[in-house]
Design a protein around this motif. Structure first.
Motif, PDB file in Angstrom:
ATOM      1  N   PRO A 256       3.866   1.906  -5.427  1.00  0.00           N
ATOM      2  CA  PRO A 256       3.021   2.500  -6.467  1.00  0.00           C
ATOM      3  C   PRO A 256       2.580   3.921  -6.140  1.00  0.00           C
ATOM      4  O   PRO A 256       2.138   4.652  -7.028  1.00  0.00           O
ATOM      5  N   LYS A 257       2.717   4.321  -4.868  1.00  0.00           N
ATOM      6  CA  LYS A 257       2.267   5.656  -4.470  1.00  0.00           C
ATOM      7  C   LYS A 257       3.398   6.682  -4.447  1.00  0.00           C
ATOM      8  O   LYS A 257       3.246   7.795  -4.936  1.00  0.00           O
ATOM      9  N   CYS A 258       4.568   6.292  -3.826  1.00  0.00           N
ATOM     10  CA  CYS A 258       5.633   7.284  -3.666  1.00  0.00           C
ATOM     11  C   CYS A 258       6.939   6.896  -4.346  1.00  0.00           C
ATOM     12  O   CYS A 258       7.870   7.703  -4.403  1.00  0.00           O
ATOM     13  N   GLY A 259       7.027   5.657  -4.837  1.00  0.00           N
ATOM     14  CA  GLY A 259       8.233   5.228  -5.536  1.00  0.00           C
ATOM     15  C   GLY A 259       9.331   4.677  -4.655  1.00  0.00           C
ATOM     16  O   GLY A 259      10.351   4.208  -5.153  1.00  0.00           O
ATOM     17  N   SER A 260       9.180   4.702  -3.322  1.00  0.00           N
ATOM     18  CA  SER A 260      10.190   4.183  -2.408  1.00  0.00           C
ATOM     19  C   SER A 260      10.263   2.661  -2.506  1.00  0.00           C
ATOM     20  O   SER A 260       9.340   2.014  -2.998  1.00  0.00           O
TER      21      SER A 260
ATOM     22  N   CYS B 161       3.580   6.653   4.208  1.00  0.00           N
ATOM     23  CA  CYS B 161       2.976   6.165   2.969  1.00  0.00           C
ATOM     24  C   CYS B 161       2.458   4.756   3.221  1.00  0.00           C
ATOM     25  O   CYS B 161       3.160   3.923   3.792  1.00  0.00           O
ATOM     26  N   ARG B 162       1.235   4.467   2.767  1.00  0.00           N
ATOM     27  CA  ARG B 162       0.607   3.169   3.014  1.00  0.00           C
ATOM     28  C   ARG B 162       0.426   2.357   1.731  1.00  0.00           C
ATOM     29  O   ARG B 162      -0.468   1.527   1.626  1.00  0.00           O
ATOM     30  N   GLY B 163       1.299   2.588   0.763  1.00  0.00           N
ATOM     31  CA  GLY B 163       1.228   1.851  -0.488  1.00  0.00           C
ATOM     32  C   GLY B 163       1.528   0.368  -0.296  1.00  0.00           C
ATOM     33  O   GLY B 163       2.368  -0.013   0.527  1.00  0.00           O
ATOM     34  N   THR B 164       0.843  -0.493  -1.020  1.00  0.00           N
ATOM     35  CA  THR B 164       1.046  -1.946  -0.928  1.00  0.00           C
ATOM     36  C   THR B 164       1.037  -2.572  -2.319  1.00  0.00           C
ATOM     37  O   THR B 164       0.519  -1.998  -3.275  1.00  0.00           O
TER      38      THR B 164
END
Length: 252
Positions: A215-219, A245-248
């Motif tokens: 949700p943060k970087c699209g990876s 990036c620490r998106g979860t």
């Protein structure tokens, strides 16, 4: 006459057969790993650490096979080998890289992402901070990089230069010996059965629904398990670019 002429050039037929065999994907991979074994054996002296080859470790969703793990006083290096030719195009954050041979192009998984799984498996078995693990991807087989690559993506003998660039001692000799023993003990038996089970596991995993985007970087995201707090032991989606990036995301 024709049979007699053909028999005189048996060596040419043998050479053609060997070339055809060497181009098989499994054989190419084995030859690439063998070459890196020789590079590490000859290029590093006995004080530069110890190498564990062809290591298969159990994971939460199957197994992961690691080409080489170098454990030294200067760090732990998880090495992924790619035996490829032609031009290589790719970026650190791209999910897919491209191999171009003349007018033909082939897509393959970003090897840095592939090695990320290996890094985490090694860190978990050894009980060390993942930040202490160094990921290295080494290309052999006459390939040429056509886009700028990170420092830890090298060609051939560049592997030795990268390893030697780490000069600060972080482990003692005793710790190195203990970690090597832990990896050997934690790895599965090197056998045809282990390799077959690993390949079958890969097929099942790759046939599963695609991971969601971060949700943060699209990876792409990968399944992880919380180690601390009230959610300890529970699985969740974590960004494959962690710790950058620490998106979860929660598992559905």
């Amino acid at each position: 006459m024709l049979l007699a002429a053909a028999s005189q050039f048996w060596w040419a037929w043998l050479l053609l057969a060997l070339v055809a065999i060497a181009r098989l994907p499994q054989v190419k991979g084995w030859l690439g790993e063998l070459w890196i074994r020789l590079v590490l054996a000859v290029g590093l002296d006995g004080k530069s650490g110890r190498v564990v080859h062809d290591l298969t470790l159990p994971t939460a969703d199957g197994t992961t096979q690691i080409d080489h793990v170098l454990v030294s006083r200067f760090g732990i290096f998880v090495i992924e080998t790619k035996n490829m030719r032609g031009w290589i195009f790719g970026g650190e954050r791209q999910a897919q890289w491209t191999q171009k041979i003349y007018r033909r192009s082939f897509r393959f998984q970003n090897p840095l992402r592939q090695n990320y799984r290996h890094e985490r498996a090694v860190a978990e078995v050894l009980g060390v901070d993942p930040e202490m693990i160094h990921s290295v991807v080494v290309f052999v087989g006459g390939s040429t990089f056509k886009t700028p690559m990170p420092d830890n993506v090298v060609r051939g003998l560049g592997l030795l230069s990268y390893i030697r660039s780490f000069r600060e001692e972080v482990w003692s000799e005793d710790e190195v010996e203990d970690m090597v023993a832990t990896l050997e003990h934690g790895g599965l038996e090197r056998s045809r059965h282990t390799r077959r089970a690993h390949v079958e596991g890969l097929r099942e995993r790759h046939s599963a629904p695609a991971a969601p985007g971060c949700p943060k970087c699209g990876s792409a995201m990968v399944k992880r398990k919380a180690r601390k707090g009230v959610s300890a032991g529970q699985e969740f989606w974590g960004c494959s670019q962690y710790p950058a990036c620490r998106g979860t995301r929660a598992l559905q």
